[in-house]
Write a protein that holds these residues in place. Structure first.
Motif, PDB file in Angstrom:
ATOM      1  N   ALA A  14       3.321  -5.737   1.127  1.00 51.99           N
ATOM      2  CA  ALA A  14       1.968  -5.185   0.567  1.00 51.99           C
ATOM      3  C   ALA A  14       1.266  -6.459  -0.331  1.00 51.99           C
ATOM      4  O   ALA A  14       0.115  -6.610  -0.175  1.00 51.99           O
ATOM      5  CB  ALA A  14       2.220  -4.052  -0.534  1.00 51.99           C
ATOM      6  N   ASP A  15       2.042  -7.296  -0.901  1.00 51.92           N
ATOM      7  CA  ASP A  15       1.740  -8.339  -1.541  1.00 51.92           C
ATOM      8  C   ASP A  15       0.882  -9.344  -0.671  1.00 51.92           C
ATOM      9  O   ASP A  15      -0.185  -9.947  -0.904  1.00 51.92           O
ATOM     10  CB  ASP A  15       2.506  -9.174  -2.388  1.00 51.92           C
ATOM     11  CG  ASP A  15       2.238 -10.021  -3.382  1.00 51.92           C
ATOM     12  OD1 ASP A  15       1.002  -9.898  -3.809  1.00 51.92           O
ATOM     13  OD2 ASP A  15       2.740 -10.976  -3.457  1.00 51.92           O
TER      14      ASP A  15
ATOM     15  N   GLU B  40      -1.830  -6.510  -3.333  1.00 46.66           N
ATOM     16  CA  GLU B  40      -1.509  -5.513  -4.242  1.00 46.66           C
ATOM     17  C   GLU B  40       0.157  -5.531  -4.263  1.00 46.66           C
ATOM     18  O   GLU B  40       0.615  -5.804  -3.230  1.00 46.66           O
ATOM     19  CB  GLU B  40      -2.141  -4.000  -4.010  1.00 46.66           C
ATOM     20  CG  GLU B  40      -3.523  -4.264  -4.324  1.00 46.66           C
ATOM     21  CD  GLU B  40      -4.183  -2.826  -4.198  1.00 46.66           C
ATOM     22  OE1 GLU B  40      -3.503  -1.880  -4.246  1.00 46.66           O
ATOM     23  OE2 GLU B  40      -5.418  -2.641  -3.743  1.00 46.66           O
ATOM     24  N   PRO B  41       0.435  -5.108  -5.396  1.00 50.07           N
ATOM     25  CA  PRO B  41       0.019  -4.558  -6.689  1.00 50.07           C
ATOM     26  C   PRO B  41      -0.140  -5.680  -7.604  1.00 50.07           C
ATOM     27  O   PRO B  41       0.136  -6.856  -7.041  1.00 50.07           O
ATOM     28  CB  PRO B  41       1.258  -3.601  -7.126  1.00 50.07           C
ATOM     29  CG  PRO B  41       2.399  -4.177  -6.612  1.00 50.07           C
ATOM     30  CD  PRO B  41       2.006  -4.556  -5.280  1.00 50.07           C
ATOM     31  N   GLY B  42      -0.521  -5.470  -8.829  1.00 53.17           N
ATOM     32  CA  GLY B  42      -0.821  -6.681  -9.653  1.00 53.17           C
ATOM     33  C   GLY B  42       0.610  -7.425  -9.837  1.00 53.17           C
ATOM     34  O   GLY B  42       1.673  -6.815  -9.831  1.00 53.17           O
TER      35      GLY B  42
ATOM     36  N   THR C  43       3.336  -5.481 -11.982  1.00 54.50           N
ATOM     37  CA  THR C  43       4.096  -4.464 -11.367  1.00 54.50           C
ATOM     38  C   THR C  43       4.962  -4.973 -10.078  1.00 54.50           C
ATOM     39  O   THR C  43       6.012  -4.462  -9.807  1.00 54.50           O
ATOM     40  CB  THR C  43       2.777  -3.352 -10.541  1.00 54.50           C
ATOM     41  OG1 THR C  43       2.190  -3.168 -11.558  1.00 54.50           O
ATOM     42  CG2 THR C  43       3.779  -2.029 -10.178  1.00 54.50           C
TER      43      THR C  43
ATOM     44  N   MET D  72       3.511   2.516  -8.965  1.00 54.63           N
ATOM     45  CA  MET D  72       2.324   2.349  -9.021  1.00 54.63           C
ATOM     46  C   MET D  72       1.600   3.224 -10.098  1.00 54.63           C
ATOM     47  O   MET D  72       0.476   3.226 -10.317  1.00 54.63           O
ATOM     48  CB  MET D  72       1.510   2.881  -7.531  1.00 54.63           C
ATOM     49  CG  MET D  72       1.803   1.585  -6.561  1.00 54.63           C
ATOM     50  SD  MET D  72       1.111  -0.062  -7.287  1.00 54.63           S
ATOM     51  CE  MET D  72      -0.456  -0.047  -6.855  1.00 54.63           C
TER      52      MET D  72
ATOM     53  N   GLU E  25      -0.273   1.317 -12.687  1.00 55.47           N
ATOM     54  CA  GLU E  25      -1.399   1.067 -12.213  1.00 55.47           C
ATOM     55  C   GLU E  25      -2.504   2.324 -12.056  1.00 55.47           C
ATOM     56  O   GLU E  25      -3.503   2.042 -11.137  1.00 55.47           O
ATOM     57  CB  GLU E  25      -1.544   0.064 -11.013  1.00 55.47           C
ATOM     58  CG  GLU E  25      -0.751  -1.031 -11.381  1.00 55.47           C
ATOM     59  CD  GLU E  25      -0.816  -2.233 -10.344  1.00 55.47           C
ATOM     60  OE1 GLU E  25      -1.814  -1.939  -9.317  1.00 55.47           O
ATOM     61  OE2 GLU E  25      -0.275  -3.298 -10.488  1.00 55.47           O
TER      62      GLU E  25
END
Lengths: 233, 304
Positions: free
Chosen positions: B27-28, B33-35, B38, B165, B168
Motif C-alpha cells: 500500500a505504501d 498510504e497510510p501516513g 500509522t 486505519m 486515520e
C-alpha cells in the motif's frame, strides 16, 4: 550398499525377544543410548523402543491367521525423515543406514511426522529423536567374532525369523531369500523405497481329506445298517 | 495429529503479521498510504506478531539449545527454508521502514519494499509447505494447504490493516474492498479444503500397510500396555460433532463477523480483527486435530 533386515512373517512367533535385545544393546550404546523409560515400575509404564511388535489377525475364519509384525526403521532409500530434518541431525550413510546425530537434534518431532512406519521416537529425557541404528556399533566391530557382527535383534531371534545383510547385492543370502519368498516392502505407494523386506506367510500344506463320493448303497443295505446301529443285541 | 498450542499460536500470529507486513508495504509503495506514523506502528505490530510466532514455535522443541541449527538445511527442508526467510525478513523490513522514515530515494525504497514483500510471501508459503510436503498425512498433502496459509495470513493481515486505519479515521473503500476480496478468497479456499476431505475414506488400508492386500486384517494387540510416543503424537481423536461445531464457530468468527463489520461499521475493525484471529486459532486447532497420520494403520485404524 543397502544394509537392512529381512523379517520372516511366517516364522515370527511374536515373542518380543528382538525388541528386548534391541533395548538392551542400544540402551547401553554410545550411538544414541540410553533409551529412557518413563514410570518403569509405575502405573503407566512407557518408554523409548526402536523396535515394536504388533499382532494382527488376517483373513476370515476358517482361513484366518495371526500375523506378528515387528517394525523398526526401514532405512529407506529415499528417506523423507532425512529430507525434512531442518538441523541436519538426520542423515543417511553410504552403507544405507539412517542415523540421528544426537548432538545436532533439536527435538522438533518433524522427522517422526515424515516417517510412515513409526520408527522414530522422541526421548523426553534427552529431548532428542532416537531410532534404530541397525546396531552400527556391532556390525563393523572387528573385536567381535564374525558371526556376532549382526544387529542384536537378529542374534536374539529364537525362531530365526530375522536376517541381516546387503539388499543391494543380488548374491547375498538376504537378497536370495527375498527373491525366493517374494519378500515385500511396506507402504510402497508412499515412494520412500524402504529397504527392509518382509517375507509373507507360506501357504500351509493342505490336510489330505478323502473327497471321493460315497459308494452307492441299496435301500436294503441302508436299512440293515440302520438296524444294526439302532438295535442293541 | 496432536494439536500443540505453541505451534497453533505460531502459525496464526506470524501468518497475520506477515500478511499485514506485505499489505502495508504494498500500500505504501503503490498509493503512498497510510501516513508515516500509522505505517511505522503497523510495521512494529507486524514484526511483533512475527516475533511472537517465531519465539512461540521454539517452545515445542524438546532440545531448544540446538534451534540455531534449524537454518542449516535450506537446500532440502521446508522448515529450514522458513527459518531462513523469516530471519532475512527482519533486516529487509527494518531497512524499508528506516528508508521510509528517513525519506530515501524512491528506487532504494522500492527495492527494499519488494524484497520485504517477497520474503514475507516466501515465509508464509514455506510455513504451508512444512505441512503440505508430508505424504504420511493425506489431509495435509494438498496444494490447498499452502494456499490457505497464504490466503488466511493475508486476510487476517488486511483486517489488522483496517484496524490500524481507525487511527486515520477508519479504513477507506479501497482497503475495505481488498479485505472483503481476501475474505471471499480465503473462505472459498477453506471451504474447498473441508469439502475435499469431507467423508474422505482414505486410500491407505491396514491390510495393505502390513502387505496383506488380499485379505481383511485387524489389530489383535498393539504390543504395549500403555501409551507410547507414537500413540501420544499421532493418536489424537476429535469427535465428528465437535469438529463440525468448531468449523461453524470458525466460519462465524473469522468470516461472518468481519463481513458485517467491514460492510457496516469499519470503525469496529479492531474488534473484528481480534475475533477473526480467535477463529483462526480454532481453524488451526482443527487443522491438526483432524489430520491423520498413516502410522495409525499399524495401531488398528482400518483406513487413513
Amino acid at each position: 550398499m543397502k544394509l537392512g533386515l529381512v523379517i520372516d512373517l511366517d516364522t515370527c512367533v511374536g515373542c518380543h525377544a528382538c525388541a528386548v535385545a534391541c533395548k538392551e544393546w542400544n540402551g547401553a550404546s554410545a550411538i544414541s543410548g540410553p533409551l529412557s523409560d518413563y514410570q518403569p515400575y509405575g502405573a503407566e509404564p512407557s518408554g523409548v523402543w526402536f523396535n515394536r511388535i504388533r499382532h494382527y489377525e488376517v483373513g476370515d475364519y476358517p482361513a484366518n491367521k495371526t500375523l506378528n509384525v515387528p517394525m523398526s526403521c526401514m532405512h529407506c532409500e529415499d528417506a523423507d525423515c532425512v529430507t525434512v530434518c531442518p538441523t541436519g541431525a538426520s542423515y543417511k550413510r553410504d552403507d544405507g543406514i539412517v542415523l540421528v546425530d544426537q548432538d545436532k537434534c533439536m527435538g522438533c518431532n518433524y522427522c517422526s511426522w515424515a516417517c510412515p512406519y513409526g520408527a522414530r521416537e522422541l526421548d523426553e529425557s534427552s529431548g532428542t529423536m532416537k531410532k534404530c541404528t541397525l546396531c552400527v556399533d556391532r556390525i563393523y566391530d572387528e573385536l567381535l567374532p564374525p558371526e556376532d557382527r549382526q544387529p542384536a535383534c537378529v542374534l536374539a531371534c529364537p525362531a530365526h525369523a530375522r536376517m541381516f545383510g546387503d539388499l543391494d547385492d543380488p548374491g547375498s543370502a538376504v537378497s536370495k531369500v527375498v527373491r525366493e519368498r517374494e519378500g515385500f516392502g511396506m507402504l510402497p505407494e508412499l515412494g520412500y523405497k524402504p529397504v527392509n523386506r518382509y517375507l509373507p506367510p507360506r501357504k500351509p500344506p493342505e490336510i489330505p481329506v478323502d473327497r471321493s463320493p460315497a459308494p452307492r448303497t441299496s435301500l436294503a443295505e441302508k436299512l440293515k445298517a440302520w438296524a444294526s446301529l439302532a438295535v442293541s443285541r | 495429529m496432536k494439536p500443540v498450542f505453541s505451534v497453533i499460536l505460531f502459525t496464526v500470529s506470524s501468518g497475520a503479521g506477515l500478511g499485514l507486513l506485505a499489505l502495508l508495504v504494498l500500500a505504501d509503495l503503490a498509493v503512498g498510504e497510510p501516513g508515516i506514523i500509522t505505517l511505522l506502528l503497523g510495521g512494529a505490530l507486524a514484526m511483533a506478531l512475527v516475533t511472537i510466532g517465531l519465539v512461540s514455535s521454539t517452545f515445542h522443541l524438546a532440545n531448544p539449545k540446538n534451534a540455531w541449527r534449524a537454518v542449516s538445511q535450506f537446500k532440502r527442508s521446508w522448515l529450514s527454508r522458513e527459518g531462513v526467510f523469516a530471519l532475512l525478513l527482519y533486516p529487509a523490513a527494518l531497512a524499508y521502514f528506516a528508508a521510509t522514515w528517513l525519506d530515501w530515494s524512491l528506487a532504494a525504497r522500492t527495492a527494499l519494499g519488494l524484497a520485504t514483500v517477497l520474503l514475507a510471501w516466501a515465509t508464509l508459503f514455506c510455513t504451508g509447505m512444512i505441512y503440505a510436503c508430508l505424504k504420511t498425512i493425506p489431509r495435509w498433502y494438498s496444494p490447498l494447504v499452502p494456499l490457505n496459509y497464504v490466503l488466511l495470513g493475508h486476510f487476517s493481515g488486511a483486517l489488522l490493516f483496517a484496524a490500524l486505519m481507525v487511527l486515520e479515521g477508519g479504513a477507506g473503500p479501497a482497503l475495505v474492498g481488498l479485505a472483503l476480496a481476501l475474505l471471499v478468497l480465503a473462505g472459498i479456499g477453506k471451504l474447498a479444503y473441508f469439502l475435499k476431505f469431507r467423508a474422505h475414506p482414505g486410500r491407505h488400508t491396514l491390510a495393505g500397510a502390513i502387505g496383506m492386500t488380499a485379505a481383511r486384517a485387524k489389530l489383535l494387540d498393539a504390543g504395549h500396555s500403555h501409551g507410547t510416543f507414537l500413540t501420544n503424537e499421532f493418536g489424537f481423536r476429535v469427535a465428528r460433532d465437535r469438529a463440525v461445531a468448531l468449523r461453524w464457530l470458525f466460519f462465524v468468527a473469522s468470516f461472518a463477523i468481519p463481513v458485517v463489520v467491514l460492510l457496516f461499521s469499519p470503525v469496529a475493525a479492531p474488534l473484528a480483527a481480534l475475533v477473526c484471529l480467535g477463529g483462526l486459532m480454532i481453524e488451526r486447532w482443527l487443522f491438526f486435530a483432524e489430520a491423520q497420520h498413516v502410522v495409525r494403520l499399524y495401531h488398528g485404524q482400518v483406513r487413513v
